[in-house]
Scaffold this active site. Sequence first.
Site, PDB file in Angstrom:
ATOM      1  N   LYS A  29       0.959  -1.244   0.087  1.00  0.00           N
ATOM      2  CA  LYS A  29       0.170   0.120   0.035  1.00  0.00           C
ATOM      3  C   LYS A  29       0.817   1.186  -0.008  1.00  0.00           C
ATOM      4  CE  LYS A  29      -3.704   2.630   0.205  1.00  0.00           C
ATOM      5  NZ  LYS A  29      -3.654   3.676   1.162  1.00  0.00           N
TER       6      LYS A  29
ATOM      7  N   GLU B 139       1.153   6.706  -6.639  1.00  0.00           N
ATOM      8  CA  GLU B 139      -0.042   7.531  -6.916  1.00  0.00           C
ATOM      9  C   GLU B 139       0.469   9.160  -6.736  1.00  0.00           C
ATOM     10  OE1 GLU B 139      -3.259   6.820  -4.057  1.00  0.00           O
ATOM     11  OE2 GLU B 139      -2.764   8.720  -3.400  1.00  0.00           O
TER      12      GLU B 139
END
Lengths: 294, 294, 294, 294
Positions: D166, D173
């Site tokens: 993550k 991102e």
Amino acid sequence: MHFGLIGLGRMGFNMRERARRAGLEVTGYDRNQDVADVASIEALVAALPTPRVVWVMVPAGEITDAVVKELCEKLSEGDLVIDGGNSRFTEDQRHAAELAQKGIHFVDCGVSGGVWGLQNGYGLMAGGEAEDIEIAMPIFDALRPEGERADSFVHVGGIGAGHYAKMVHNGIEYGLMQSYAEGYQLLAAKDIITDLPGTFRAWQKGTVVRSWLLDLLVKALEEDPGLDNIGDYVEDSGEGRWTVEEAIANAIPAPAITAALFARFESREDSSPAMKMVSALRHQFGGHATRPAK
Amino acid sequence: MHFGLIGLGRMGFNMRERARRAGLEVTGYDRNQDVADVASIEALVAALPTPRVVWVMVPAGEITDAVVKELCEKLSEGDLVIDGGNSRFTEDQRHAAELAQKGIHFVDCGVSGGVWGLQNGYGLMAGGEAEDIEIAMPIFDALRPEGERADSFVHVGGIGAGHYAKMVHNGIEYGLMQSYAEGYQLLAAKDIITDLPGTFRAWQKGTVVRSWLLDLLVKALEEDPGLDNIGDYVEDSGEGRWTVEEAIANAIPAPAITAALFARFESREDSSPAMKMVSALRHQFGGHATRPAK
Amino acid sequence: MHFGLIGLGRMGFNMRERARRAGLEVTGYDRNQDVADVASIEALVAALPTPRVVWVMVPAGEITDAVVKELCEKLSEGDLVIDGGNSRFTEDQRHAAELAQKGIHFVDCGVSGGVWGLQNGYGLMAGGEAEDIEIAMPIFDALRPEGERADSFVHVGGIGAGHYAKMVHNGIEYGLMQSYAEGYQLLAAKDIITDLPGTFRAWQKGTVVRSWLLDLLVKALEEDPGLDNIGDYVEDSGEGRWTVEEAIANAIPAPAITAALFARFESREDSSPAMKMVSALRHQFGGHATRPAK
Amino acid sequence: MHFGLIGLGRMGFNMRERARRAGLEVTGYDRNQDVADVASIEALVAALPTPRVVWVMVPAGEITDAVVKELCEKLSEGDLVIDGGNSRFTEDQRHAAELAQKGIHFVDCGVSGGVWGLQNGYGLMAGGEAEDIEIAMPIFDALRPEGERADSFVHVGGIGAGHYAKMVHNGIEYGLMQSYAEGYQLLAAKDIITDLPGTFRAWQKGTVVRSWLLDLLVKALEEDPGLDNIGDYVEDSGEGRWTVEEAIANAIPAPAITAALFARFESREDSSPAMKMVSALRHQFGGHATRPAK
């Protein structure tokens, strides 16, 4: 509608096919006679109804220049040339002016979609006069994906605007690929990660980073989970460079896109003169050992 | 003044010599008995007058930890330990606290100058209490270049401040070397430049970029004009990493220093997993050929 | 020797003075008649012995173009023009060709040293034919610092090589300044550092990062210890941009120099459209609050 | 299945709702009693069938530490704690060890999807023992999008691997958003672009850069075409920093992700000390004017 298409390479060949599937009539020319419909640009011009529409899909630079020059000689007033290749936007004004001297119209069109365009359709960004773009609309509609026109076609602005948008699109593409690639390297280096391909696969539906490039990344890892057959040498096709040059020309910081460009430059160096110098300096001031040259 | 010096490697060996030339008495200890004056830390402690001053000049991390631990056992209340190695500033508080339990004082001191320090003197950055620094001043004065003290010695601040300053100094050093190295590569690639070593040499006196590192660069090119015998593999010793980690911890952008650090990481990669991925992605979307893996 | 000097601004004014102190005769022209020796370029040409040597020291671009054009008209075969300004190396070929049509010779010369050049002498990098450079050698010797010629003057290569070297010199300068500046910010942000100006001052004699720019940094902090009177808006004069453009043109990674250039671009933005977009995206996917626009 | 959910903020509130819609029984606790189903963690533990499964969805760091500590006290041997928050992967080992002392099992799970997760489902990356993950599978299946499990859920590896994946996801991102944002600024600055929102909209279907983030970008421009109501101040939530720290720890260059992180740091500076220093240096060597401080 019946239009001419010059350049039947990786992109143009598929575009002819997609246009034909959509019911358009296409006469294609390529120097490679195995794929061409006609033997010359002259024959292509002769085959088209007037006013003629000719889509040029050849490598940017000298080859596009030569094709535009020949079209300038062979086409007539009121005809329309569309440059769908990856020309630099600064070339468009020049090509438009050259053609305008004979009353030939010009539109530039950035085309994205790669080898998947035949199946998925192409994203299209056009620059030029509204009436010229209207004339070419059946071609745009044939090439783009189905669905709402505005989701895959845009009249970006005046001459050059289509290629400008495509250039920036590709600059962004550099940054996106570099970001995924850095993440890939980080995950690949960590021993607690036992399912690396599965991790990327699981990002495809619910996460913030889902994208078409991610889908392709998953596909690449399915085909070769460790990328064992792929070298780390990466070409650049020009548009990344132009994007950074535009960033400089407009005094706009573009650190992520530039990082992606420089990473490609680095990937192509057998040996880095800069890093030899850093090693030499460390040796000079600190007595740190240098490695022998490769 | 008579002090102890633990660690007689590339730095410590020369520092003992420089201190002796300045008239100080130095008892040196090293695990390498060929260079040591005494056979053990115990013997070093026994040889020093009280209150003792011991300068530690060993690799940061576990070795410094072990030496501090042994000194904690063997020294007495009122003695002073100076850590002149490249410890991370976060270690200093820990070492100081450990020693303080026995009433032993602590000073951290960043030392710059490399192998040239014997001849030129060392730049010194100290952290700790003013009275402890005052006690060690004859050592600082012996080690630093002649001339005004403030041009080569500074009491930066409290415990850890000396190593913090040295860490940032080294971070800057990374950026300076990378900048010269990038310029070197640019000049080396340009065919109109016919006297590359001469160009750097001519920057030494009048230009804005003149510096000691430039002098060393000129020397390196005198010894090996094309750096033909020097590999492009560059180590990093830790302080560049810590500098970037501090930049992150304090939310300070440090793009040039970070670029220098990453360039070293890249220099050490036989093959870049990230760039393999970029190549794989280009193949997936555009059909661009990949190179075989090395 | 008697030569002409066109452009008596911040650089040229001091260069005339330094040349005169060295015993050369200089006739200077500037549009600002308060500092000029003659009223026009015509008068300057008339005042010089033949073959004439005219040093041009005006802003790069249009103004240099205009001066070269006028010299082309007014000078004679065998005369020599030296462009000592910050012209882009690509201009030199053009200027040389223009002048060559009338048999006028051309040398380009990068000049570094800033406002300190009068006192310290200038670092000089010349491009052109060896015999032309020989003619101008008395001027080079007058302008450069005393000592060995090769420490402050270099014949870099053919036409344009002098400006190319100066361009890269300035690119390096960007990287050096950025590196010191990042280190400054890191030290300024850390509360354990109680003597920030003193830390930089103490780096001046013994450390690896000692340099002329560091000396100036120390001077700047002496004048204004917190830089309280200095804004964070930083211009760029062109050569940093050209350096990065050359990096791109030659596929050379130059991340530190580019970071320095982008930092200047950022420093001039009242508001960043890019960061507005990042904020907008975070709001879209994560519901993160945005700040109101400034 | 009946499980407990601690933390009903922006993420947890929607996750409870999505799990319930999928037919799971959820008992939720939050300090905000307006949204909680029970008044205390004690009550939540009492409400659950054994072996209990408790999903923790609270801010990383001290709050997660405190919740894990309380669960360690209140849960029993054989129960399972899932940390679905954004904890640093280094915390997971600590939490797992703490819980293991009482025989309580632990799984870490990275959750992506933001405010859209309720509607679209969440991407899930889990770390831990296979049997623990099997127990929680009904929850994972409820939270993730419909379709093949492997497209939105992955068992990444051992304890910490879920949060590691993550973390890297979020680092990517950062890079993706920065890339789009730089492209946005380039297009926004160019006057030949007359339909900026339309350009991004037209990238959504056929282009290489199509993605969910691009869809959100289009949505943001629909709501506010010039981003006039959005400031350029961008927070970072920690995972970008950790990603760069991991890059450093593993000697992996990550220039694009780091550029994105530094751009956020820059966006938050009222005034840049580094650029004040660059301006001061330019003034010192070249007499260039500085701007007054803001």
